[in-house]
Design a protein around this motif. Structure first.
Motif, mmCIF file in Angstrom:
data_model
loop_
_atom_site.group_PDB
_atom_site.id
_atom_site.type_symbol
_atom_site.label_atom_id
_atom_site.label_comp_id
_atom_site.label_asym_id
_atom_site.label_seq_id
_atom_site.Cartn_x
_atom_site.Cartn_y
_atom_site.Cartn_z
ATOM 1 N N UNK A 48 0.691 -1.218 0.054
ATOM 2 C CA UNK A 48 -0.096 0.098 0.021
ATOM 3 C C UNK A 48 0.920 1.173 -0.011
ATOM 4 N N UNK A 49 0.537 2.236 -0.707
ATOM 5 C CA UNK A 49 1.128 3.469 -0.725
ATOM 6 C C UNK A 49 -0.009 4.577 -0.623
ATOM 7 N N UNK A 50 0.358 5.665 -0.039
ATOM 8 C CA UNK A 50 -0.727 6.603 0.372
ATOM 9 C C UNK A 50 -0.159 8.206 -0.019
ATOM 10 N N UNK A 51 -0.965 8.796 -0.506
ATOM 11 C CA UNK A 51 -0.890 10.438 -0.842
ATOM 12 C C UNK A 51 -1.708 11.049 -0.335
ATOM 13 N N UNK A 52 -1.350 12.327 0.252
ATOM 14 C CA UNK A 52 -2.532 13.310 0.881
ATOM 15 C C UNK A 52 -2.236 14.771 0.373
ATOM 16 N N UNK A 53 -3.321 15.339 -0.195
ATOM 17 C CA UNK A 53 -3.353 16.779 -0.371
ATOM 18 C C UNK A 53 -3.960 17.667 0.973
ATOM 19 N N UNK A 54 -3.417 18.475 1.099
ATOM 20 C CA UNK A 54 -3.890 19.225 2.029
ATOM 21 C C UNK A 54 -5.452 20.018 1.862
ATOM 22 N N UNK A 55 -5.868 20.492 2.946
ATOM 23 C CA UNK A 55 -7.208 20.732 2.819
ATOM 24 C C UNK A 55 -7.411 21.969 1.898
ATOM 25 N N UNK A 56 -6.182 22.902 1.906
ATOM 26 C CA UNK A 56 -6.552 24.002 0.728
ATOM 27 C C UNK A 56 -6.227 23.286 -0.589
ATOM 28 N N UNK A 57 -5.233 22.277 -0.932
ATOM 29 C CA UNK A 57 -5.125 21.915 -2.116
ATOM 30 C C UNK A 57 -6.694 21.118 -2.680
ATOM 31 N N UNK A 58 -7.060 20.273 -1.651
ATOM 32 C CA UNK A 58 -8.114 19.624 -1.735
ATOM 33 C C UNK A 58 -9.628 20.646 -2.158
ATOM 34 N N UNK A 59 -9.858 21.743 -1.417
ATOM 35 C CA UNK A 59 -10.764 22.765 -1.737
ATOM 36 C C UNK A 59 -10.450 23.230 -3.042
ATOM 37 N N UNK A 60 -9.102 23.637 -3.415
ATOM 38 C CA UNK A 60 -9.026 24.182 -4.946
ATOM 39 C C UNK A 60 -9.391 23.250 -5.777
ATOM 40 N N UNK A 61 -8.972 21.999 -5.685
ATOM 41 C CA UNK A 61 -9.378 20.863 -6.877
ATOM 42 C C UNK A 61 -11.023 20.724 -6.832
ATOM 43 N N UNK A 62 -11.494 20.737 -5.610
ATOM 44 C CA UNK A 62 -12.913 20.755 -5.851
ATOM 45 C C UNK A 62 -13.561 21.804 -6.568
ATOM 46 N N UNK A 63 -12.999 22.972 -6.267
ATOM 47 C CA UNK A 63 -13.560 24.377 -6.888
ATOM 48 C C UNK A 63 -13.375 24.252 -8.406
ATOM 49 N N UNK A 64 -12.340 23.856 -8.847
ATOM 50 C CA UNK A 64 -11.716 23.646 -10.054
ATOM 51 C C UNK A 64 -12.682 22.592 -10.946
ATOM 52 N N UNK A 65 -12.827 21.409 -10.257
ATOM 53 C CA UNK A 65 -13.662 20.493 -10.972
ATOM 54 C C UNK A 65 -15.028 20.864 -11.119
ATOM 55 N N UNK A 66 -15.730 21.575 -10.136
ATOM 56 C CA UNK A 66 -17.072 22.002 -10.169
ATOM 57 C C UNK A 66 -17.185 23.212 -11.186
ATOM 58 N N UNK A 67 -16.130 23.868 -11.524
ATOM 59 C CA UNK A 67 -16.249 24.947 -12.385
ATOM 60 C C UNK A 67 -16.486 24.340 -13.750
ATOM 61 N N UNK A 68 -16.041 22.991 -14.017
ATOM 62 C CA UNK A 68 -16.441 22.448 -15.273
ATOM 63 C C UNK A 68 -17.343 21.169 -15.282
#
Length: 708
Positions: A323-343
């Motif tokens: 198993x390998x894990x990666x984590x985006x910070x809350x700021x990165x995650x919020x930015x990703x969600x807003x960008x995806x929602x825009x499309x």
């Protein structure tokens, strides 16, 4: 095994069996001492199972004598010379009865058939087992905690269900199943070890109770310096999915707040209602959709995006899981969600787009090509009233195919994935096996080649219940998915953590595919970078060029942790863990505690499948006798076990064998080998996993005193 020394005896409590081989020449069946609440029907059932497995063996008679509450002796008389399987009888008696009588049968769904078949094809690997964990801050009332889970088992028929063998497997619902709640002190081991041991222990979907609860720590009174309590749920996909686990957790909080008793009766709808609904669905439209949606294999090329998916790391073994894990910070995650929602998409759609890009890049082509992977759907987008409140096995892996054109834009790719997901939503109840049958097996078997992308969802969070717990001095963190082993060689599971960050756990079925760390590094880079750079006209070729620019000297060398850490400097570096087979060089005899004085004798613990090492270490710390405590190596057969113990036998010091249910057959065979070679066969003390460390330690001390 529980470490709670205050456990109460109950009518269905644990049983301990002491096997006494008797006197030389040891030609008669041994004498059994049975401690605990013995139901004679349980004994008769165990003897019937032994007789059924030995149709040509000699007959026997048994005589059971009571000697007060919770104490019986069993004597056996054979009709002809032969060896009686006393170890098997001890295993059957100490293995707790999982349930009461069956009350109804449910027809499993095609999805459940496939999940069960995959688990059966890979025994002992933890396939189709998932885990959910969280932190409990504040006091924990053990009796109230256990009672709340038992109340949940009493109310939820799915928690009292199991598969029954037969030409066509059925799901049998029982009227009563005891909730398995395992309590361990912090001294038992670190959290990662507890999680991994419990995962390796697995779950048998043919035994009622597809969910197990493990508590690390937990005290009614908490000091300022006390470590927080951690709770682990382990469940089997053939009967429960991740949505179900979160739904049941919410109900557990309700029961705990109500003093341990969940108000209300049986849940409806249940899986029986769902099975009836499923039988009423026509498959014609679904067959037409999937026949068109799955492209023929000669135009689909989706290798796993690693250098060699079957190549282990140097020094590794060719089997095992990692198993390998990666984590985006809350700021990165919020930015990703807003960008995806825009499309018009979501975080899940963004993750699927990133994976499609990596699959396309691995194909090494410059032309437009279809790529294929699988995605999970909740199974709860169907027109079935109350399905969002239904715990069961509904989460479904379905094939996703999309054409990746390097000249197309990133928003166009997001739109294609979104539209395909919307089209699939009408057929979330269709299984991958049905699709393979309809398409002439164009959708390959998952374990042949393929990857699965899952974005964990669930019912609305229990914020109201969390506030009520806080009013009682208890704070609970949001549950975290700890990974799942599926039928796919590579599975990505994404979920939000308590801080709002996005965690992606990648599980793979080899020790470590070469370059997996680099792949995760690229995924982390794209999830972070796409919201910054991908606009309406940004092409896929431009994004892939960004990946080429980030290549470093260390990329793709097989060291996944280093590669991923380099590419996720803005977030938390991922961690990597690898699970493999038992160490072949492990010693045959492991000393858990030396003798307190010379000639004190030895208590040897015989390992049983699914019992973690720290349980034996905890037992050694509880043992107060003068004898040495040793543990046989887990990979030893009976002969090797005897060879390991022979020096102890030859020295003449007394010896006692002990362990948990499941080791009785091996322990008894070792005693027979000792007797056959002129030694004095030891007593065997066997008990169920529900027996506390302190109780078993005292039983072993008593047996050692008798043997000495």
């Amino acid at each position: 095994m529980t470490a709670d020394h205050r456990s109460r005896r109950s009518p269905d409590g644990p049983i301990t069996v002491v096997v006494d081989p008797g006197e030389p020449p040891y030609e008669v069946p041994p004498f059994l001492e049975i401690r605990g609440p013995l139901d004679t029907r349980r004994l008769e059932s165990a003897l019937d199972r032994i007789a059924a497995g030995r149709p040509d063996g000699p007959a026997w008679q048994h005589r059971l004598r009571p000697h007060g509450p919770g104490l019986h002796t069993l004597a056996l008389t054979m009709s002809a010379p032969g060896e009686f399987p006393a170890g098997l009888l001890a295993d059957l008696l100490t293995d707790p009865p999982p349930a009461g009588r069956s009350v109804c049968a449910v027809t499993p769904s095609p999805l459940q058939h496939e999940l069960l078949a995959d688990a059966d094809a890979h025994p002992g690997t933890g396939r189709q087992v998932e885990q959910l964990g969280w932190v409990w801050h504040g006091p924990l009332d053990p009796e109230r905690f256990t009672a709340a889970w038992q109340s949940l088992f009493d109310r939820e028929s799915v928690l009292r269900s199991a598969f029954a063998d037969g030409p066509e497997p059925q799901i049998v619902v029982h009227d009563r199943v005891r909730a398995e709640v395992v309590r361990l002190p912090h001294s038992a081991g670190d959290w990662a070890s507890v999680v991994e041991y419990d995962r390796c222990r697995g779950l048998d979907p043919r035994r009622p109770g597809p969910l197990r609860v493990t508590v690390l720590g937990g005290d009614p009174v908490v000091s300022a310096t006390a470590q927080p309590t951690r709770v682990l749920l382990t469940f089997h996909h053939a009967l429960l999915d991740g949505w179900s686990a979160r739904l049941l957790l919410r109900e557990f909080y309700r029961a705990y707040l109500a003093g341990g008793c969940l108000p209300g009766g049986e849940r409806r709808p249940d899986m029986g209602d769902y099975a009836q609904w499923l039988a009423e669905q026509g498959t014609g439209p679904a067959r037409t959709f999937w026949t068109d949606a799955v492209p023929p294999p000669d135009v689909t090329h989706s290798p796993l995006p690693v250098a060699d998916a079957s190549a282990p790391v140097p020094g590794g073994t060719p089997s095992g899981t990692g198993r390998t894990r990666l984590r985006l910070t809350a700021v990165q995650t919020a930015r990703l969600g807003a960008w995806a929602a825009g499309w018009g998409s979501t975080e899940s759609g963004a993750l699927q787009a990133v994976w499609a890009l990596l699959l396309y890049r691995a194909a090494g082509t410059a032309d437009a090509e279809p790529v294929r992977f699988s995605v999970t759907v909740s199974g709860r987008g169907i027109f079935f009233d109350g399905v969002e409140r239904l715990p069961g096995a509904l989460r479904n892996p379905l094939p996703m195919s999309v054409v990746v054109d390097p000249r197309g834009s990133v928003p166009e790719l997001l739109g294609l994935l979104r539209d395909r997901a919307l089209d699939m939503a009408a057929y979330e109840w269709v299984s991958a096996g049905q699709i393979r049958a309809w398409t002439g097996d164009r959708a390959e078997l998952p374990d042949a080649v393929g990857s699965l992308v899952a974005f964990e969802g669930g019912p609305d969070g229990p914020e109201d219940l969390v506030r009520e717990l806080a009013a009682q001095g208890v704070r609970v963190d949001p549950p975290e998915t700890l990974g799942a082993r599926t039928a796919f060689p590579l599975t990505l599971v994404a979920h939000r953590d308590g801080d709002g960050g996005l965690i992606v756990t990648v599980s793979y079925d080899h020790t470590q595919p070469t370059g997996i760390g680099g792949v995760l590094a690229h995924a982390a880079f794209l999830l972070d970078e796409l919201p910054r750079v991908a606009g309406e006209s940004t092409t896929i070729s431009e994004v892939l060029a960004l990946l080429a620019d980030t290549e470093t000297d260390g990329d793709g060398d097989g060291d996944g942790e280093t590669d991923a850490s380099t590419a996720t400097a803005t977030g938390t570096p991922p961690t990597t863990s690898v699970d493999g087979p038992a160490d072949a060089d492990a010693p045959a005899l492991i000393t858990l505690r030396p003798a307190r004085n010379p000639g004190a004798g030895t208590v040897c613990l015989v390992p049983s499948h699914g019992t973690p090492r720290f349980c034996y270490e905890l037992l050694a710390r509880s043992y107060q006798g003068p004898e040495a405590l040793v543990l046989l190596g887990p990979a030893l057969d009976d002969g090797a076990g005897y060879d390991a113990l022979r020096p102890l036998v030859e020295t003449g010091g007394h010896l006692v064998l002990g362990g948990f249910s499941g080791c009785g057959v091996a322990a008894y065979r070792i005693t027979r080998l000792i007797a056959a070679n002129g030694g004095r066969p030891p007593l065997i003390v066997l008990t169920g996993t529900a027996t506390s460390a302190g109780d078993l330690a005292r039983l072993l001390e008593s047996a050692a005193a008798r043997a000495g």
